[in-house]
Design a protein around this motif. Structure first.
Motif, short mmCIF file in Angstrom:
data_model
loop_
_atom_site.label_atom_id
_atom_site.label_comp_id
_atom_site.label_asym_id
_atom_site.label_seq_id
_atom_site.Cartn_x
_atom_site.Cartn_y
_atom_site.Cartn_z
N CYS A 269 14.40 -30.29 -19.99
CA CYS A 269 14.22 -29.86 -18.61
C CYS A 269 14.76 -30.90 -17.64
O CYS A 269 14.60 -32.10 -17.86
CB CYS A 269 12.73 -29.66 -18.31
N THR A 270 15.35 -30.41 -16.58
CA THR A 270 15.76 -31.25 -15.47
C THR A 270 15.00 -30.80 -14.24
O THR A 270 15.06 -29.63 -13.87
CB THR A 270 17.28 -31.12 -15.21
N VAL A 271 14.28 -31.71 -13.64
CA VAL A 271 13.54 -31.43 -12.41
C VAL A 271 14.35 -31.99 -11.26
O VAL A 271 14.79 -33.14 -11.30
CB VAL A 271 12.13 -32.08 -12.45
N VAL A 272 14.57 -31.19 -10.24
CA VAL A 272 15.31 -31.62 -9.07
C VAL A 272 14.35 -31.66 -7.89
O VAL A 272 13.70 -30.66 -7.59
CB VAL A 272 16.50 -30.68 -8.76
N ALA A 273 14.26 -32.81 -7.25
CA ALA A 273 13.37 -32.96 -6.10
C ALA A 273 13.93 -34.02 -5.17
O ALA A 273 14.54 -34.99 -5.63
CB ALA A 273 11.97 -33.35 -6.54
N GLY A 274 13.71 -33.83 -3.92
CA GLY A 274 14.14 -34.82 -2.94
C GLY A 274 13.22 -36.03 -2.95
O GLY A 274 12.03 -35.91 -3.26
N PRO A 275 13.73 -37.20 -2.63
CA PRO A 275 12.90 -38.40 -2.62
C PRO A 275 11.80 -38.35 -1.57
O PRO A 275 10.84 -39.12 -1.64
CB PRO A 275 13.90 -39.52 -2.34
N ALA A 276 11.91 -37.46 -0.61
CA ALA A 276 10.90 -37.36 0.45
C ALA A 276 9.82 -36.33 0.11
O ALA A 276 8.97 -36.05 0.95
CB ALA A 276 11.57 -36.99 1.77
N ALA A 277 9.83 -35.78 -1.10
CA ALA A 277 8.82 -34.81 -1.48
C ALA A 277 7.43 -35.43 -1.32
O ALA A 277 7.23 -36.60 -1.64
CB ALA A 277 9.03 -34.36 -2.93
N ARG A 278 6.51 -34.65 -0.83
CA ARG A 278 5.17 -35.16 -0.52
C ARG A 278 4.48 -35.81 -1.71
O ARG A 278 3.77 -36.77 -1.56
CB ARG A 278 4.29 -34.05 0.03
N ASN A 279 4.65 -35.28 -2.88
CA ASN A 279 3.96 -35.82 -4.05
C ASN A 279 4.95 -36.37 -5.08
O ASN A 279 4.81 -36.18 -6.27
CB ASN A 279 3.04 -34.76 -4.67
N HIS A 280 5.94 -37.09 -4.58
CA HIS A 280 7.01 -37.62 -5.42
C HIS A 280 6.46 -38.51 -6.54
O HIS A 280 6.89 -38.39 -7.69
CB HIS A 280 8.02 -38.39 -4.57
N SER A 281 5.51 -39.38 -6.24
CA SER A 281 4.99 -40.28 -7.27
C SER A 281 4.24 -39.50 -8.35
O SER A 281 4.34 -39.84 -9.54
CB SER A 281 4.09 -41.35 -6.65
N GLU A 282 3.52 -38.45 -7.97
CA GLU A 282 2.83 -37.62 -8.96
C GLU A 282 3.83 -36.88 -9.84
O GLU A 282 3.63 -36.75 -11.05
CB GLU A 282 1.88 -36.62 -8.29
N MET A 283 4.94 -36.41 -9.23
CA MET A 283 5.98 -35.75 -10.02
C MET A 283 6.58 -36.72 -11.02
O MET A 283 6.78 -36.37 -12.18
CB MET A 283 7.07 -35.18 -9.12
N LEU A 284 6.87 -37.94 -10.58
CA LEU A 284 7.44 -38.94 -11.48
C LEU A 284 6.51 -39.20 -12.66
O LEU A 284 6.96 -39.29 -13.81
CB LEU A 284 7.70 -40.25 -10.74
N ALA A 285 5.22 -39.32 -12.40
CA ALA A 285 4.26 -39.58 -13.47
C ALA A 285 4.20 -38.41 -14.45
O ALA A 285 4.18 -38.61 -15.67
CB ALA A 285 2.88 -39.85 -12.88
N ALA A 286 4.19 -37.20 -13.93
CA ALA A 286 4.14 -36.01 -14.79
C ALA A 286 5.39 -35.91 -15.65
O ALA A 286 5.31 -35.60 -16.84
CB ALA A 286 3.97 -34.75 -13.94
N ILE A 287 6.53 -36.18 -15.06
CA ILE A 287 7.79 -36.11 -15.80
C ILE A 287 7.85 -37.20 -16.85
O ILE A 287 8.25 -36.96 -18.00
CB ILE A 287 8.98 -36.19 -14.81
N ALA A 288 7.43 -38.40 -16.50
CA ALA A 288 7.43 -39.51 -17.45
C ALA A 288 6.54 -39.22 -18.65
O ALA A 288 6.86 -39.60 -19.78
CB ALA A 288 7.00 -40.79 -16.76
N SER A 289 5.44 -38.51 -18.42
CA SER A 289 4.52 -38.20 -19.51
C SER A 289 5.12 -37.23 -20.52
O SER A 289 4.64 -37.12 -21.64
CB SER A 289 3.21 -37.64 -18.96
N GLU A 290 6.17 -36.53 -20.12
CA GLU A 290 6.82 -35.56 -21.01
C GLU A 290 7.84 -36.21 -21.93
O GLU A 290 8.36 -35.56 -22.83
CB GLU A 290 7.49 -34.45 -20.20
#
Length: 89
Positions: free
Chosen positions: A27-48
Motif C-alpha cells: 500500500c502507498t498512502v498519499v497525504a500532505g504534510p499539513a494533514a491534521r493528524n500527520h504524526s498519527e498517520m506516520l505511526a500507523a503506517i510504520a506499524s504496518e
C-alpha cells in the motif's frame, strides 16, 4: 490531501482483517504534510512494516493512480482524477 475523519484508521482496520486471511497487499498512502493528524498517520503506517509507505507532495498523482490496482480515496478533485485515470476506486 488530508485524512478526513480518520479514514486511514478505517482502511488499516479493513486491511488487518484481510491480513488475518493471508492477504498481504502493498500500500502507498498519499497525504500532505499539513494533514491534521500527520504524526498519527506516520505511526500507523510504520506499524504496518515495509509493505506500506507514505508519500507526500506527489507531483504526478495520475501516474501513481495508474500504477495501482485499487485506489481508496475521498470525493472532490481526487475522485475526478481517479475517474479520468480509469482506476477502480
Amino acid at each position: 490531501m488530508h485524512d478526513v475523519g480518520g479514514a486511514l484508521g478505517l482502511v488499516l482496520a479493513a486491511l488487518a482483517k484481510g491480513t488475518k486471511q493471508g492477504w498481504r497487499p502493498r500500500c502507498t498512502v498519499v497525504a500532505g504534510p499539513a494533514a491534521r493528524n500527520h504524526s498519527e498517520m506516520l505511526a500507523a503506517i510504520a506499524s504496518e512494516g515495509p509493505r506500506m509507505t507514505l508519500q507526500t507532495d506527489v507531483s504526478d498523482m495520475v501516474a501513481l493512480y495508474r500504477s495501482a490496482d485499487l485506489v481508496i480515496g475521498a470525493g472532490g478533485v481526487g475522485l475526478l482524477e481517479r475517474m479520468a485515470s480509469g482506476v477502480p476506486s
